[in-house]
Design a protein around this motif. Structure first.
Motif, PDB file in Angstrom:
ATOM      1  N   VAL A  80       3.795   1.661   8.306  1.00 30.20           N
ATOM      2  CA  VAL A  80       4.561   0.496   7.855  1.00 30.20           C
ATOM      3  C   VAL A  80       3.608  -0.671   7.611  1.00 30.20           C
ATOM      4  O   VAL A  80       3.914  -1.602   6.852  1.00 30.20           O
ATOM      5  CB  VAL A  80       5.666   0.146   8.871  1.00 30.20           C
ATOM      6  N   SER A  81       2.417  -0.611   8.216  1.00 33.57           N
ATOM      7  CA  SER A  81       1.374  -1.614   7.947  1.00 33.57           C
ATOM      8  C   SER A  81       1.061  -1.705   6.457  1.00 33.57           C
ATOM      9  O   SER A  81       0.642  -2.770   5.967  1.00 33.57           O
ATOM     10  CB  SER A  81       0.092  -1.267   8.709  1.00 33.57           C
ATOM     11  N   LYS A  82       1.227  -0.617   5.730  1.00 36.75           N
ATOM     12  CA  LYS A  82       0.900  -0.592   4.303  1.00 36.75           C
ATOM     13  C   LYS A  82       1.717  -1.603   3.508  1.00 36.75           C
ATOM     14  O   LYS A  82       1.259  -2.122   2.481  1.00 36.75           O
ATOM     15  CB  LYS A  82       1.089   0.817   3.747  1.00 36.75           C
ATOM     16  N   LEU A  83       2.928  -1.892   3.965  1.00 36.36           N
ATOM     17  CA  LEU A  83       3.766  -2.851   3.236  1.00 36.36           C
ATOM     18  C   LEU A  83       3.144  -4.240   3.233  1.00 36.36           C
ATOM     19  O   LEU A  83       3.307  -5.006   2.271  1.00 36.36           O
ATOM     20  CB  LEU A  83       5.161  -2.904   3.854  1.00 36.36           C
ATOM     21  N   PHE A  84       2.424  -4.591   4.292  1.00 36.20           N
ATOM     22  CA  PHE A  84       1.799  -5.905   4.355  1.00 36.20           C
ATOM     23  C   PHE A  84       0.584  -5.972   3.427  1.00 36.20           C
ATOM     24  O   PHE A  84       0.315  -7.014   2.822  1.00 36.20           O
ATOM     25  CB  PHE A  84       1.435  -6.233   5.798  1.00 36.20           C
ATOM     26  N   ALA A  85      -0.139  -4.861   3.299  1.00 34.73           N
ATOM     27  CA  ALA A  85      -1.283  -4.833   2.401  1.00 34.73           C
ATOM     28  C   ALA A  85      -0.845  -4.982   0.949  1.00 34.73           C
ATOM     29  O   ALA A  85      -1.430  -5.763   0.182  1.00 34.73           O
ATOM     30  CB  ALA A  85      -2.061  -3.528   2.581  1.00 34.73           C
ATOM     31  N   GLY A 179      -6.981  -3.027   1.436  1.00 35.00           N
ATOM     32  CA  GLY A 179      -7.036  -4.172   2.337  1.00 35.00           C
ATOM     33  C   GLY A 179      -8.324  -4.961   2.182  1.00 35.00           C
ATOM     34  O   GLY A 179      -8.320  -6.204   2.208  1.00 35.00           O
ATOM     35  N   ALA A 180      -9.431  -4.258   2.007  1.00 32.24           N
ATOM     36  CA  ALA A 180     -10.717  -4.933   1.807  1.00 32.24           C
ATOM     37  C   ALA A 180     -10.734  -5.696   0.492  1.00 32.24           C
ATOM     38  O   ALA A 180     -11.269  -6.820   0.415  1.00 32.24           O
ATOM     39  CB  ALA A 180     -11.849  -3.906   1.837  1.00 32.24           C
TER      40      ALA A 180
END
Length: 466
Positions: A80-85, A179-180
């Protein structure tokens, strides 16, 4: 002396008092699901119309010390972290700082040639050809990276496994790279941008398992039970798997996205447009189409949803949004378990959404003692009992025949010997069936049977017997 009118009013008041509230329904479902799957701890929240409708907690955030999950308990978000990226990248695109179709090498000098040529759009939709975790990654999680760009050391010598743009291949390493790129475009560390612009004021940030009192422990199933999971540092992928949040904070963030408060409405809708592959076809995974990282689909009633789920060491998670109903649902747990978590979140929120029309009425069958059923046409039977509890909920327990046990006891969670039914609508006109693989949708049929959808993709029909 009480008049007949007084007695009628008292009876009506008692009936209203006995009717289960949506909040009670949801908590009962959360407890039944956690118990059926033997999950140590779970938390969930529902935002609707821009406000919190419900938050529920169940089980333990610390098993050894028997500390309960609380509203503020944070859990690993896994993917779910992917949604923030992707939302950070979309935000930067709207600011003119990032081009979704420009190779990331323009932002990140020093990358290997093939990786430098990949674009944010390809990375977000898993079209990049980047591999997922490989044998060479067995030691990932042993080193801390202070910034997203520091994790680019993992990109060295990594080879693509498909032509970019050709086909869907899930890759969390692709999100390390995304993300980078977002960090470089923002001109500030990834976590600083997350806190200041993407999720300001919310309890959403890096995974701090083992170092923060507000974090849940991370657990795994082993030797027939639950034990603490090995320590793991997820900073190699802030964008792909490295964040944590409380359930209320995650659901509120989803509500902000729905209302155009994280990115503007035009950018939000751009994220939710299907991504096309090199052949001009929408990218799909399972029953979902891929937007800019967000998964696009419909729920069991055909309503539009956008969502993402996650599974990692010590975590199973989901965020599920209904754009047309302005509803955001989060469901988090502290162990990796096999589940249909999107369907589970959908049913968990059902008490707060419109009831299904045209279902045959079914009173709670308190005189039932057994059931006959068909699983993909194969007959089976077992014992059953139902009751109405003190909150007015219809509750049932079904013995688990061996044939059905093989379907729902898939592990790694301990096997169950019974299933639980919690009424949702009209006594038992609609209910949720709780099993080790989550919640399934139980609906009354005109012929007196009940159809159960969501049991590992199998067709289950149940008939209750006296």
């Amino acid at each position: 002396m009480r008049t007949p009118l007084t007695l009628i009013c008292l009876a009506a008041a008692q009936a209203v008092a006995a009717a289960p509230t949506p909040e009670r329904h949801a908590q009962a479902l959360l407890d039944a699901m956690r118990d059926a799957a033997a999950v140590p701890g779970m938390s969930a929240a529902i935002w609707q119309g821009g406000r919190m409708r419900w938050q529920g907690s169940s089980g333990w955030r610390d098993v050894e010390h028997q500390l309960p999950v609380q509203a503020g308990t944070r859990f690993r978000l896994a993917s779910v972290s992917k949604l923030f990226a992707v939302t950070m990248a979309a935000q930067l695109r709207a600011e003119g700082k990032l081009d979704a179709d420009q190779p990331v090498g323009a932002l990140l000098p020093g990358l290997d040639t093939a990786i430098a040529a990949l674009t944010p759009r390809q990375l977000a939709a898993h079209l990049s050809g980047m591999p997922h975790y490989e044998w060479r990654d067995v030691t990932r999680g042993h080193t801390h990276h202070a910034k997203a760009r520091d994790a680019l050391v993992h990109m060295k010598g990594r080879e693509l496994v498909a032509t970019p743009g050709s086909r869907y291949l899930y890759s969390s390493w692709g999100y390390t790279l995304l993300g980078a790129a977002a960090e470089a475009a923002a001109g500030q560390p990834y976590l600083d941008r997350l806190h200041s612009r993407v999720a300001p004021g919310l309890d959403i940030g890096p995974d701090e398992t083992g170092t923060s009192a507000t974090m849940s422990g991370a657990y795994e199933y082993a030797n027939g039970g639950v034990q603490p999971a090995p320590a793991h540092d997820f900073s190699y992928s802030w964008g792909g798997a490295g964040l944590a949040a409380s359930a209320p904070a995650l659901a509120e963030w989803g509500s902000r996205v729905l209302q155009g408060r994280v990115v503007d409405a035009a950018t939000r809708d751009w994220m939710w447009q299907p991504t096309l592959n090199n052949a001009g076809q929408p990218v799909t995974s399972g029953n979902s189409t891929l937007g800019f990282g967000w998964r696009l689909g419909v729920d069991a009633q055909g309503l539009r949803i956008v969502h993402h789920a996650g599974s990692a060491l010590g975590a199973r998670s989901v965020l599920l949004l209904w754009p047309q109903a302005d509803t955001s649902v989060s469901l988090l747990s502290n162990v990796m378990w096999t589940s249909s978590i999107e369907r589970s979140a959908e049913l968990l929120s059902a008490p707060f959404r419109a009831p299904l029309p045209d279902l045959p009425p079914r009173a709670c069958p308190v005189k039932t003692t057994g059931f006959d059923a068909e699983l993909d046409g194969a007959p089976l039977q077992g014992r059953a009992r139902f009751r109405v509890d003190e909150d007015g909920l219809c509750r049932g327990e079904l013995g688990l025949p061996a044939v059905l046990a093989k379907v729902v006891n898939q592990g790694p969670q301990p096997p169950a010997d019974q299933l639980v039914v919690i009424g949702l609508q009209g006594g038992l006109a609609r209910a949720a069936l709780a099993s080790p693989i989550g919640l399934s949708d139980w609906q009354a049929q005109a012929d007196g049977s009940f159809r159960v959808d969501g049991v590992a993709g199998r067709k289950l029909v149940v008939r209750l017997t006296p």
